[in-house]
Scaffold this active site. Structure first.
Site, PDB file in Angstrom:
ATOM      1  N   LYS A  13      47.498  47.776  48.800  1.00 26.55           N
ATOM      2  CA  LYS A  13      46.511  47.076  49.635  1.00 26.55           C
ATOM      3  C   LYS A  13      46.801  45.572  49.647  1.00 26.55           C
ATOM      4  CE  LYS A  13      43.392  47.001  45.634  1.00 26.55           C
ATOM      5  NZ  LYS A  13      42.189  47.585  45.018  1.00 26.55           N
ATOM      6  N   ARG A 108      29.948  50.483  43.489  1.00 24.99           N
ATOM      7  CA  ARG A 108      30.594  49.694  44.534  1.00 24.99           C
ATOM      8  C   ARG A 108      30.919  50.590  45.726  1.00 24.99           C
ATOM      9  NH1 ARG A 108      36.378  46.773  43.609  1.00 24.99           N
ATOM     10  NH2 ARG A 108      36.983  48.972  43.691  1.00 24.99           N
ATOM     11  N   TYR A 219      45.531  12.195  45.890  1.00 30.33           N
ATOM     12  CA  TYR A 219      44.145  12.026  46.343  1.00 30.33           C
ATOM     13  C   TYR A 219      43.236  11.603  45.186  1.00 30.33           C
ATOM     14  CZ  TYR A 219      44.857  14.131  50.937  1.00 30.33           C
ATOM     15  OH  TYR A 219      45.253  14.386  52.218  1.00 30.33           O
ATOM     16  N   MET A 267      46.794  20.048  50.150  1.00 31.68           N
ATOM     17  CA  MET A 267      46.887  21.259  50.971  1.00 31.68           C
ATOM     18  C   MET A 267      48.314  21.779  51.052  1.00 31.68           C
ATOM     19  SD  MET A 267      45.853  21.860  54.958  1.00 31.68           S
ATOM     20  CE  MET A 267      44.139  21.394  54.789  1.00 31.68           C
TER      21      MET A 267
HETATM   22  C1  LIG Z   1      42.642  48.074  43.772  1.00 32.33           C
HETATM   23  C2  LIG Z   1      42.337  49.456  43.344  1.00 32.33           C
HETATM   24  C3  LIG Z   1      43.250  50.164  42.528  1.00 32.33           C
HETATM   25  C4  LIG Z   1      44.433  49.496  41.863  1.00 32.33           C
HETATM   26  O1  LIG Z   1      43.928  48.686  40.813  1.00 32.33           O
HETATM   27  P1  LIG Z   1      44.866  47.863  39.814  1.00 32.33           P
HETATM   28  O2  LIG Z   1      43.913  47.300  38.836  1.00 32.33           O
HETATM   29  O3  LIG Z   1      45.540  46.817  40.633  1.00 32.33           O
HETATM   30  O4  LIG Z   1      45.852  48.812  39.216  1.00 32.33           O
HETATM   31  C5  LIG Z   1      43.012  51.510  42.301  1.00 32.33           C
HETATM   32  N1  LIG Z   1      41.892  52.114  42.802  1.00 32.33           N
HETATM   33  C6  LIG Z   1      40.970  51.452  43.543  1.00 32.33           C
HETATM   34  C7  LIG Z   1      39.773  52.177  44.044  1.00 32.33           C
HETATM   35  C8  LIG Z   1      41.156  50.104  43.828  1.00 32.33           C
HETATM   36  O5  LIG Z   1      40.241  49.437  44.549  1.00 32.33           O
END
Ligand SMILES: *Cc1c(COP(=O)(O)O)cnc(C)c1O
Length: 322
Positions: A13, A108, A219, A267
Site C-alpha cells: 500500500k 478501526r 530561516y 522546503m
Molecule cells: C499496513 C497493514 C499491514 C502491514 O503492516 P506492517 O506493520 O507494515 O507489516 C497489514 N495488515 C493491515 C490490515 C494493514 O493495514
C-alpha cells in the site's frame, strides 16, 4: 519466519511504503510473493499491471460504492468490513472474489464478531477466500491486547485466515494462521529489528560556502556559527519528506563521516556543516547504512513508516537487484 505451509503475502500500500509499487511488487513477486495487499481500490490498476493476472490483489478498505468499476477491471479482492459493504458487494454483478475483515479489538476496520456471526449465512454464500484481522499492539510483544485479539480471532474467524503483519509475524507461530502480511519488515523497518535497510537516499550538494563566527544560517537565523565553518547547501527539504521537525537531531553522511544539520529544514533545501571534511562533498546521504529510516524517524519524533511514505516525488529512483 513462518513455516512452509504459511503463505507470506506482501503489503504494498501507499506506493509500496513510498518506494514505488511497480518495481517493488515485481521484486517481491520474484522472491515468491503471490498475494499483495493495498489500502484502496485505486491502488490496484498499477499493481495489476506490475504483477500480471496470476497474483491475488487484496484491498483493506473493502468495497466502497464507487469502486465497482475498478474491481471489475482489476479482479482485485475487497476485504469486506461491514454489513453495508457485504450488501453493496452482493448487489453488484460480476464482482468475483471477496475476503472478510473482522475487528478483533483494534476498532478501526472490520466487522465486530457479533456482526460477523449475524451475517454468517450471507458471508458463507459469498464464499470468501480469506478472513483477516489486524493487531493494534504487535510491536509491543508483552502487550496484553495481542493475546486478547488472538483469542477473539481464533474463536471467530472461519476458513482461510490471516492475522499477522510484521509485528504479528515476529510474535510467533500461533499468530501466523494460513497467511502472514508483512509490510514494513520488507522495507527495512522496525519492529523487524534484523531487517536490512533497503533504501539509500543520497542528496546532491548545490553549493558550499564559508561562514564566519557570528553569521547565521537559514530561516529564523536559528543557527549561528561559533567558529569559521563550511556550510553545504543540499537539494532536498521538507517538501521531499525530510520532515521539518527532525531539526538538528538528524545528520547527513559523507561516506562514514557524520555531518550535522546547521539551521532549519527548508522546503527544498538543507544546510549542513561540512567544516570537518577534507574535501567538499558532491553528495551527502541522509538514509543509508549509518542512519536507518527508524533513526531518522527518531530525530523527527515519528516512526519509520512515516519517513518512508513521505519520501517525495522529486527524487530520482534507481532500483538495484530484484
Ligand atoms: C499496513 C497493514 C499491514 C502491514 O503492516 P506492517 O506493520 O507494515 O507489516 C497489514 N495488515 C493491515 C490490515 C494493514 O493495514
Amino acid at each position: 519466519m513462518s513455516s512452509a505451509r504459511v503463505e507470506t503475502a506482501a503489503v504494498v500500500k501507499a506506493d509500496a511504503y513510498g518506494l514505488g509499487i511497480a518495481p517493488v511488487a515485481r521484486a517481491l513477486q520474484k522472491a515468491g510473493a503471490r498475494s499483495f495487499f493495498v489500502a484502496t481500490a485505486e491502488e490496484t490498476p498499477a499493481l495489476r499491471q506490475a504483477v500480471g493476472n496470476g497474483a491475488d490483489l487484496y484491498v483493506f478498505s473493502g468495497f466502497m460504492p464507487t469502486d465497482a468499476e475498478i474491481y471489475r477491471a482489476t479482479g482485485a479482492i475487497p476485504c469486506l468490513n461491514s454489513a453495508a459493504q457485504v450488501s453493496h458487494f452482493s448487489q453488484q454483478t460480476g464482482m468475483g472474489r471477496c475476503a472478510i475483515q473482522i475487528d478483533s479489538g483494534m476498532n478501526r476496520l472490520g466487522m465486530e464478531p457479533e456482526e460477523y456471526a449475524a451475517l454468517s449465512e450471507r458471508i458463507a454464500g459469498l464464499n470468501p477466500v480469506l478472513t483477516l484481522s489486524h493487531l493494534a499492539c504487535a510491536d509491543e510483544p508483552e502487550h496484553p491486547q495481542n493475546t486478547a485479539q488472538l483469542e477473539v480471532f481464533s474463536a471467530t474467524a472461519e476458513g482461510r485466515r490471516s492475522l499477522a503483519a510484521t509485528g504479528g509475524t515476529l510474535l510467533g507461530a500461533p499468530y501466523h494462521f494460513d497467511m502472514t502480511r508483512p509490510g514494513i519488515g520488507l522495507y527495512g523497518g522496525l519492529p523487524f529489528a534484523d531487517a536490512r535497510p533497503v533504501v539509500r537516499l543520497s542528496l546532491p550538494v548545490i553549493q558550499t560556502r564559508e561562514v564566519m563566527p557570528g553569521e547565521a544560517v537559514g530561516y529564523g537565523a536559528a543557527w549561528t556559527a561559533k567558529t569559521p565553518c563550511r556550510i553545504a547547501t543540499v537539494s532536498a527539504g521538507y517538501a521531499d519528506g525530510l520532515i521539518r521537525a527532525m531539526g538538528n537531531r538528524a545528520r547527513l553522511w559523507a561516506g562514514d563521516t557524520p555531518c550535522p544539520l546547521a539551521g532549519r529544514v527548508s522546503m527544498d533545501l538543507l544546510t549542513v556543516d561540512v567544516s570537518h571534511l577534507e574535501h567538499d562533498p558532491d553528495t551527502l546521504d541522509i538514509l543509508g547504512p549509518h542512519q536507518s529510516v527508524d533513526d531518522l524517524a527518531d530525530a523527527a519524533g515519528t516512526i519509520g513508516y512515516e519517513i518512508l511514505t513521505s519520501l517525495g516525488a522529486r527524487y530520482h529512483r534507481r532500483y538495484i537487484g530484484g
